[in-house]
Design a protein around this motif. Structure first.
Motif, PDB file in Angstrom:
ATOM      1  N   GLY A 189       0.809  -1.217   0.000  1.00 48.95           N
ATOM      2  CA  GLY A 189       0.000   0.000   0.000  1.00 48.95           C
ATOM      3  C   GLY A 189       0.840   1.264   0.000  1.00 48.95           C
ATOM      4  O   GLY A 189       2.020   1.226  -0.349  1.00 48.95           O
ATOM      5  N   PRO A 190       0.189   2.357   0.393  1.00 50.96           N
ATOM      6  CA  PRO A 190      -1.185   2.427   0.884  1.00 50.96           C
ATOM      7  C   PRO A 190      -2.198   2.535  -0.251  1.00 50.96           C
ATOM      8  O   PRO A 190      -1.917   3.103  -1.294  1.00 50.96           O
ATOM      9  N   ASP A 191      -3.373   1.968  -0.010  1.00 53.75           N
ATOM     10  CA  ASP A 191      -4.460   1.988  -0.984  1.00 53.75           C
ATOM     11  C   ASP A 191      -5.672   2.641  -0.317  1.00 53.75           C
ATOM     12  O   ASP A 191      -6.136   2.158   0.716  1.00 53.75           O
ATOM     13  N   PRO A 192      -6.179   3.731  -0.887  1.00 54.22           N
ATOM     14  CA  PRO A 192      -7.297   4.440  -0.246  1.00 54.22           C
ATOM     15  C   PRO A 192      -8.569   3.615  -0.139  1.00 54.22           C
ATOM     16  O   PRO A 192      -9.476   3.976   0.613  1.00 54.22           O
ATOM     17  N   ARG A 193      -8.652   2.497  -0.846  1.00 58.53           N
ATOM     18  CA  ARG A 193      -9.835   1.640  -0.753  1.00 58.53           C
ATOM     19  C   ARG A 193      -9.804   0.748   0.480  1.00 58.53           C
ATOM     20  O   ARG A 193     -10.867   0.375   0.996  1.00 58.53           O
ATOM     21  N   TYR A 194      -8.612   0.378   0.959  1.00 55.97           N
ATOM     22  CA  TYR A 194      -8.519  -0.609   2.023  1.00 55.97           C
ATOM     23  C   TYR A 194      -7.697  -0.146   3.228  1.00 55.97           C
ATOM     24  O   TYR A 194      -8.029  -0.504   4.365  1.00 55.97           O
ATOM     25  N   THR A 195      -6.638   0.621   2.998  1.00 59.04           N
ATOM     26  CA  THR A 195      -5.770   1.028   4.105  1.00 59.04           C
ATOM     27  C   THR A 195      -6.517   1.804   5.190  1.00 59.04           C
ATOM     28  O   THR A 195      -6.289   1.547   6.381  1.00 59.04           O
TER      29      THR A 195
ATOM     30  N   GLY B 109      -2.691  -3.972  -3.867  1.00 57.42           N
ATOM     31  CA  GLY B 109      -2.263  -4.945  -4.852  1.00 57.42           C
ATOM     32  C   GLY B 109      -3.382  -5.798  -5.399  1.00 57.42           C
ATOM     33  O   GLY B 109      -3.130  -6.780  -6.109  1.00 57.42           O
ATOM     34  N   GLY B 110      -4.621  -5.450  -5.103  1.00 58.62           N
ATOM     35  CA  GLY B 110      -5.764  -6.231  -5.558  1.00 58.62           C
ATOM     36  C   GLY B 110      -6.934  -5.995  -4.633  1.00 58.62           C
ATOM     37  O   GLY B 110      -6.960  -5.033  -3.860  1.00 58.62           O
ATOM     38  N   ASP B 111      -7.914  -6.880  -4.690  1.00 53.81           N
ATOM     39  CA  ASP B 111      -9.073  -6.782  -3.808  1.00 53.81           C
ATOM     40  C   ASP B 111      -8.671  -7.255  -2.423  1.00 53.81           C
ATOM     41  O   ASP B 111      -8.411  -8.444  -2.206  1.00 53.81           O
ATOM     42  N   ARG B 112      -8.595  -6.339  -1.466  1.00 51.04           N
ATOM     43  CA  ARG B 112      -8.149  -6.674  -0.114  1.00 51.04           C
ATOM     44  C   ARG B 112      -9.299  -6.599   0.897  1.00 51.04           C
ATOM     45  O   ARG B 112      -9.055  -6.465   2.100  1.00 51.04           O
ATOM     46  N   SER B 113     -10.528  -6.704   0.409  1.00 51.53           N
ATOM     47  CA  SER B 113     -11.664  -6.663   1.323  1.00 51.53           C
ATOM     48  C   SER B 113     -11.631  -7.835   2.304  1.00 51.53           C
ATOM     49  O   SER B 113     -12.034  -7.683   3.471  1.00 51.53           O
ATOM     50  N   GLN B 114     -11.148  -9.001   1.866  1.00 52.86           N
ATOM     51  CA  GLN B 114     -11.052 -10.146   2.778  1.00 52.86           C
ATOM     52  C   GLN B 114     -10.024  -9.880   3.872  1.00 52.86           C
ATOM     53  O   GLN B 114     -10.226 -10.265   5.032  1.00 52.86           O
ATOM     54  N   SER B 115      -8.939  -9.214   3.516  1.00 54.12           N
ATOM     55  CA  SER B 115      -7.905  -8.893   4.506  1.00 54.12           C
ATOM     56  C   SER B 115      -8.456  -7.936   5.553  1.00 54.12           C
ATOM     57  O   SER B 115      -8.149  -8.054   6.745  1.00 54.12           O
ATOM     58  N   VAL B 116      -9.265  -6.974   5.100  1.00 49.95           N
ATOM     59  CA  VAL B 116      -9.886  -6.020   6.018  1.00 49.95           C
ATOM     60  C   VAL B 116     -10.823  -6.740   6.980  1.00 49.95           C
ATOM     61  O   VAL B 116     -10.770  -6.525   8.199  1.00 49.95           O
ATOM     62  N   GLN B 117     -11.677  -7.595   6.454  1.00 48.53           N
ATOM     63  CA  GLN B 117     -12.626  -8.321   7.288  1.00 48.53           C
ATOM     64  C   GLN B 117     -11.920  -9.283   8.238  1.00 48.53           C
ATOM     65  O   GLN B 117     -12.315  -9.433   9.404  1.00 48.53           O
ATOM     66  N   ALA B 118     -10.868  -9.928   7.755  1.00 46.19           N
ATOM     67  CA  ALA B 118     -10.141 -10.885   8.601  1.00 46.19           C
ATOM     68  C   ALA B 118      -9.511 -10.187   9.795  1.00 46.19           C
ATOM     69  O   ALA B 118      -9.560 -10.701  10.925  1.00 46.19           O
ATOM     70  N   LEU B 119      -8.917  -9.017   9.575  1.00 41.98           N
ATOM     71  CA  LEU B 119      -8.299  -8.272  10.674  1.00 41.98           C
ATOM     72  C   LEU B 119      -9.328  -7.956  11.749  1.00 41.98           C
ATOM     73  O   LEU B 119      -9.033  -8.053  12.947  1.00 41.98           O
ATOM     74  N   ARG B 120     -10.521  -7.586  11.338  1.00 38.05           N
ATOM     75  CA  ARG B 120     -11.577  -7.262  12.304  1.00 38.05           C
ATOM     76  C   ARG B 120     -11.937  -8.464  13.165  1.00 38.05           C
ATOM     77  O   ARG B 120     -12.399  -8.306  14.292  1.00 38.05           O
ATOM     78  N   SER B 121     -11.714  -9.653  12.637  1.00 44.37           N
ATOM     79  CA  SER B 121     -12.039 -10.871  13.383  1.00 44.37           C
ATOM     80  C   SER B 121     -10.888 -11.342  14.258  1.00 44.37           C
ATOM     81  O   SER B 121     -11.064 -11.595  15.459  1.00 44.37           O
ATOM     82  N   TYR B 122      -9.676 -11.466  13.672  1.00 39.67           N
ATOM     83  CA  TYR B 122      -8.602 -12.087  14.448  1.00 39.67           C
ATOM     84  C   TYR B 122      -7.924 -11.144  15.435  1.00 39.67           C
ATOM     85  O   TYR B 122      -7.393 -11.596  16.449  1.00 39.67           O
ATOM     86  N   LEU B 123      -7.941  -9.836  15.177  1.00 42.55           N
ATOM     87  CA  LEU B 123      -7.235  -8.929  16.090  1.00 42.55           C
ATOM     88  C   LEU B 123      -7.830  -8.948  17.495  1.00 42.55           C
ATOM     89  O   LEU B 123      -7.081  -9.135  18.472  1.00 42.55           O
TER      90      LEU B 123
END
Length: 278
Positions: free
Chosen positions: A100-106, A246-260
């Motif tokens: 990143g940084p990517d304004p869609r996900y960061t 680097g691509g669609d990182r919506s899953q990474s965003v959602q995963a962080l909300r769960s595992y953190l």
């Protein structure tokens, strides 16, 4: 190139990269690529629940003085292997985000980190950083560490020494301009390191940091899979690799909300390293 071909290539690059070695330092240790971090012991019948994390001030405290000592004042040692894990007091982990940084996900990732008062490391690409300097400024304001991930994310082993220097230097310059200081850490794209990368990184005052747990989130395997990979790999000292661009990182965003929150509730201290200058 199809996703499975990309995955095969990435794994081949990782296998061909430097796998093991001694860091020769106090506070940051290396691990061979073939080793898996020890998983924390699972719940035992009748055993007390794992302790909750200490107050937020502890979460926010950077691990000062646990980075590798300098070889000499003002000089960064030239390493032959990247640092793969960290050590600190208790159950310490580091979360890192690449590309990143990517304004869609960061911003969503930063929002989640802020909600739980946790600091992380962002290995940014200079081209992305130049277009999103406001996000680097926010990282600085919120205490995150920004590292160098080159300007255009090339395979360094295919470049001349001069090109590698340009990729690193341009990124150092934009980080300094937007973040407020030059980076102290760098990470080779694809985990493909070579001698020139280690030497040039040291000349620019940066330590090489790899990772212990790869979420492979760039393959978009599903949010649950990403969460499982982090939780299964969680152990004291691990460095987790994820991506915020680097691509669609919506899953990474959602995963962080769960595992953190689960890591924090399990007693992990999720924070950032600070190098020790001697």
């Amino acid at each position: 190139m199809h996703k499975d071909q990309l995955l095969t290539r990435r794994r081949a690059l990782l296998a061909g990269a430097v796998a093991a070695g001694t860091a020769g330092t106090a506070g940051v240790l290396t691990r061979g690529a073939g080793e898996r971090p020890a998983r924390p012991a699972g719940p035992v019948a009748g055993a007390p629940a794992r302790p909750a994390l200490a107050p937020s001030a502890y979460r926010l405290q950077p691990l000062t003085g646990y980075g590798p000592p300098r070889a000499a004042p003002g000089r960064t040692p030239v390493r032959r292997t990247p640092l793969l894990r960290v050590s600190g007091r208790g159950r310490t982990m580091v979360l890192t985000f690449d590309d990143g940084p990517d304004p869609r996900y960061t911003p969503d990732i930063l929002d989640t980190l802020a909600r739980y008062e946790v600091r992380a490391m962002f290995f940014v690409c200079g081209g992305m950083a130049a277009e999103n300097k406001d996000l680097l400024a926010r990282m600085a304001d919120e205490g995150h560490v920004v590292g160098n991930h080159t300007w255009s994310h090339p395979l360094l082993t295919d470049l001349t020494r001069g090109r590698i220097r340009t990729e690193m230097e341009r990124t150092c310059d934009v980080i300094e301009d937007a973040y407020g200081e030059r980076p102290e850490w760098f990470r080779a794209p694809y985990g493909a390191w070579n001698r020139a990368a280690f030497q040039l990184g040291a000349e620019l005052g940066m330590e090489p940091l790899a990772w212990t747990v790869d979420t492979l989130d760039w393959t978009t395997p599903g949010t649950r899979t990403i969460v499982d990979r982090v939780e299964e790999g969680a152990a004291p000292g691990v460095v987790v690799l994820s991506h915020d661009a680097g691509g669609d990182r919506s899953q990474s965003v959602q995963a962080l909300r769960s595992y953190l929150p689960q890591l924090l509730d399990s007693g992990y201290h999720v924070t950032v390293p600070r190098r020790q200058y001697v």
